[in-house]
Write a protein that holds these residues in place. Structure first.
Motif, short mmCIF file in Angstrom:
data_model
loop_
_atom_site.label_atom_id
_atom_site.label_comp_id
_atom_site.label_asym_id
_atom_site.label_seq_id
_atom_site.Cartn_x
_atom_site.Cartn_y
_atom_site.Cartn_z
N VAL A 112 0.84 -1.21 0.00
CA VAL A 112 0.00 0.00 0.00
C VAL A 112 0.88 1.27 0.00
O VAL A 112 0.60 2.20 -0.76
CB VAL A 112 -1.02 -0.04 1.16
N LYS A 116 0.57 4.33 -2.74
CA LYS A 116 0.41 5.75 -2.39
C LYS A 116 1.54 6.58 -3.01
O LYS A 116 1.31 7.68 -3.51
CB LYS A 116 0.39 5.93 -0.87
N TYR A 181 -7.38 -0.55 -1.84
CA TYR A 181 -6.93 0.83 -2.09
C TYR A 181 -7.47 1.32 -3.44
O TYR A 181 -8.02 2.41 -3.55
CB TYR A 181 -5.40 0.87 -2.07
#
Ligand code: AMP
Length: 211
Positions: A112, A116, A181
Motif C-alpha cells: 500500500v 500511495k 486501495y
C-alpha cells in the motif's frame, strides 16, 4: 484589442490547458499470474512504456551492483525489496521519457505505501493511475505454473516449492491489500487470468478500451 490569453497565462495554466490524459495501467496479480507476458502485449497494443520492478532489480543483479547484491538475497528468499528502493527506481524511470502516451506498471506497486507513492509521483507529473487490472488465478495453478517456469527461466525464486509458497504468502499478506486501495477509487478491475494467453490479452484489452 483582445490579446491571446496564452501570452499572459502562467506556464502551469498552459500545461493544464494542453494536458492530454495519459493511460497508466497497473497490471496486478500474484506471482505466476502472467503479468510479465501480458504487460508486453499491452505495452505494444497501447504504445506504453513498460516498467517492471522485477526486471529492473534483475538488471541490477546481472550488473553486480551493491543494490543488485542486496536485492538478490531478498529475491532468493521470496521476500520484498524495501519500498524506498523500488519507489526510487520508478521515480527515476518516470523522469526519463519526454513523451509517452502512458506507462504500464508490472509488479509495482506491491505494498500500500508503494501504491500511495505511485499516486504521488504521477501527481507530480500531472497524471494518475487510469486503472488497476488484477489477474486472478488460483493457488494450485500458480504453483504449477511457477514450478514449470522454473525449469526454463533460470530464476532462482521459481526453482523451489518453499520459495514459491513464501512469495504467494507475501502476496496475500502485503500485496493483496492494495486491491481495497484501488477499489475505493473505482479503479479495480478483476480479470480471469486462466485460459489461452490470447484470450486473457483480449479480456485485458477490452477492459482498457472500455475506460
Ligand atoms: P517479479 O519479477 O515482479 O516477480 O519480481 C521478482 C522479485 O523481485 C519479487 O519476488 C520481489 O522480491 C522483488 N520485487 C519486484 N518488484 C518489487 C516491488 N515492487 N516491491 C518489492 N519487491 C519487489
Amino acid at each position: 484589442m483582445i490579446e491571446p490569453i496564452i501570452e499572459y497565462a502562467p506556464r502551469k495554466m498552459i500545461n493544464e490547458l494542453i494536458h492530454i490524459e495519459m493511460l497508466n495501467l497497473v497490471l496486478f496479480g500474484p506471482p505466476g499470474a502472467g503479468k510479465g507476458t501480458q504487460a508486453l502485449f499491452l505495452a505494444q497494443t497501447f504504445n506504453l512504456v513498460h516498467l517492471s520492478t522485477g526486471d529492473l532489480l534483475r538488471q541490477e543483479i546481472a550488473a553486480r551492483t551493491d543494490l543488485g547484491r542486496m536485492a538478490d538475497e531478498i529475491i532468493r528468499k521470496g521476500e520484498l525489496v524495501p519500498d524506498s528502493i523500488v519507489i526510487a527506481m520508478i521515480e527515476e524511470k518516470l523522469k526519463k521519457p519526454k513523451t509517452t502516451v502512458g506507462f504500464i506498471f508490472d509488479g509495482f506497486p506491491r505494498t500500500v505505501p508503494q501504491a500511495k507513492a505511485l499516486d504521488e509521483l504521477l501527481r507530480k507529473h500531472n497524471s494518475k493511475v487510469s486503472v488497476m487490472l488484477c489477474l486472478e488465478v488460483d493457488k494450485a495453478e500458480l504453483i504449477d505454473r511457477l514450478l514449470k517456469r522454473g525449469l526454463t527461466s533460470g530464476r532462482c525464486d521459481d526453482a523451489e516449492a518453499a520459495t514459491i509458497e513464501t512469495r504467494i504468502n507475501v502476496y496475500n499478506e502485503k500485496t493483496a491489500p492494495i486491491i481495497k486501495y484501488y477499489e475505493s477509487q473505482g479503479k479495480y478491475h478483476p480479470i480471469k487470468g486462466v485460459g489461452d494467453i490470447e484470450e486473457i490479452t483480449a479480456r485485458l484489452k477490452e477492459t482498457v478500451e472500455k475506460l
